[in-house]
Design an enzyme around this catalytic site. Structure first.
Site, mmCIF file in Angstrom:
data_model
loop_
_atom_site.group_PDB
_atom_site.id
_atom_site.type_symbol
_atom_site.label_atom_id
_atom_site.label_comp_id
_atom_site.label_asym_id
_atom_site.label_seq_id
_atom_site.Cartn_x
_atom_site.Cartn_y
_atom_site.Cartn_z
ATOM 1 N N HIS A 49 0.851 -1.183 0.000
ATOM 2 C CA HIS A 49 0.000 0.000 0.000
ATOM 3 C C HIS A 49 0.894 1.244 0.000
ATOM 4 O O HIS A 49 2.113 1.146 0.197
ATOM 5 C CB HIS A 49 -0.951 -0.003 1.215
ATOM 6 C CG HIS A 49 -0.261 0.061 2.545
ATOM 7 N ND1 HIS A 49 -0.211 -0.991 3.426
ATOM 8 C CD2 HIS A 49 0.432 1.066 3.146
ATOM 9 C CE1 HIS A 49 0.453 -0.644 4.505
ATOM 10 N NE2 HIS A 49 0.864 0.598 4.352
HETATM 11 P P1 TYD Z 1 -2.365 -3.917 7.551
HETATM 12 O O1 TYD Z 1 -2.553 -2.517 7.067
HETATM 13 O O2 TYD Z 1 -2.940 -5.029 6.748
HETATM 14 O O3 TYD Z 1 -0.826 -4.193 7.750
HETATM 15 P P2 TYD Z 1 0.312 -4.027 6.649
HETATM 16 O O4 TYD Z 1 -0.317 -3.444 5.414
HETATM 17 O O5 TYD Z 1 1.269 -3.030 7.248
HETATM 18 O O6 TYD Z 1 0.889 -5.340 6.409
HETATM 19 O O7 TYD Z 1 -2.910 -3.987 9.038
HETATM 20 C C1 TYD Z 1 -3.367 -5.170 9.648
HETATM 21 C C2 TYD Z 1 -4.549 -4.838 10.530
HETATM 22 O O8 TYD Z 1 -4.145 -3.995 11.609
HETATM 23 C C3 TYD Z 1 -5.645 -4.117 9.786
HETATM 24 O O9 TYD Z 1 -6.871 -4.648 10.261
HETATM 25 C C4 TYD Z 1 -5.529 -2.686 10.256
HETATM 26 C C5 TYD Z 1 -4.928 -2.828 11.635
HETATM 27 N N1 TYD Z 1 -4.100 -1.698 12.045
HETATM 28 C C6 TYD Z 1 -4.509 -0.877 13.083
HETATM 29 O O10 TYD Z 1 -5.601 -1.047 13.650
HETATM 30 N N2 TYD Z 1 -3.699 0.133 13.474
HETATM 31 C C7 TYD Z 1 -2.504 0.371 12.886
HETATM 32 O O11 TYD Z 1 -1.782 1.312 13.280
HETATM 33 C C8 TYD Z 1 -2.102 -0.479 11.795
HETATM 34 C C9 TYD Z 1 -0.782 -0.250 11.091
HETATM 35 C C10 TYD Z 1 -2.914 -1.501 11.409
#
Ligand code: TYD
Length: 134
Positions: A49
């Site tokens: 992303h």
């Molecule tokens: P995600 O965005 O999929 O992680 P990455 O793209 O960095 O691999 O995040 C995983 C889950 O955690 C998603 O449900 C959103 C949640 N999340 C939060 O609640 N707070 C945060 O600060 C972050 C980074 C993720």
């Protein structure tokens, strides 16, 4: 593409090491949020992303991880494999985290609170957002 790796203040003596980070000094923004990834399963890629306005500093506090950075025109891979350097990622940058070593811990310092509206999770939408034609 310019890679912004920041050396972090390390305080070491015979007992071991300690790294200290202060906002607007070691981290080039006000820190609103800190999160960390651990127990990442082999073969999985995280991230995939970009952010419209969020800035981040990534520190691999244990183990190693590969970070793919993509500004829409150019892609670069950066390996983070020590706890005393940080990788700055500005907004409008597509990122993918992969090749987490066993027990790797990737800590992220972020300039904003979590906001799903700040995410661009679709690559074509990202290219459009940064004004790159496919
Ligand atoms: P995600 O965005 O999929 O992680 P990455 O793209 O960095 O691999 O995040 C995983 C889950 O955690 C998603 O449900 C959103 C949640 N999340 C939060 O609640 N707070 C945060 O600060 C972050 C980074 C993720």
């Amino acid at each position: 593409m310019e890679i912004k790796k920041y050396p972090l203040q390390m305080h070491g003596d015979e007992r071991g090491h300690l790294v200290s980070l202060e906002e607007l000094k070691d981290v080039p923004f006000e820190i609103k949020r800190v999160y960390f990834m651990f127990d990442t399963r082999e073969g999985f890629v995280r991230g995939k992303h970009a952010h419209k306005s969020l800035e981040q500093l990534l520190v691999c506090v244990h183990g190693s991880v590969n970070i793919l950075l993509d500004d829409g025109k150019e892609k670069t891979n950066v390996i983070l494999d020590n706890p005393y350097e940080g990788l700055y990622i500005a907004n409008n940058m597509w990122r993918e985290m992969s090749e987490f070593s066993e027990h790797a811990v990737l800590m992220v310092f972020a300039s904003k609170y979590y906001d799903e509206d700040d995410y661009i999770r679709d690559y074509d939408e990202f290219l459009k957002f940064v004004g790159v034609k496919k």
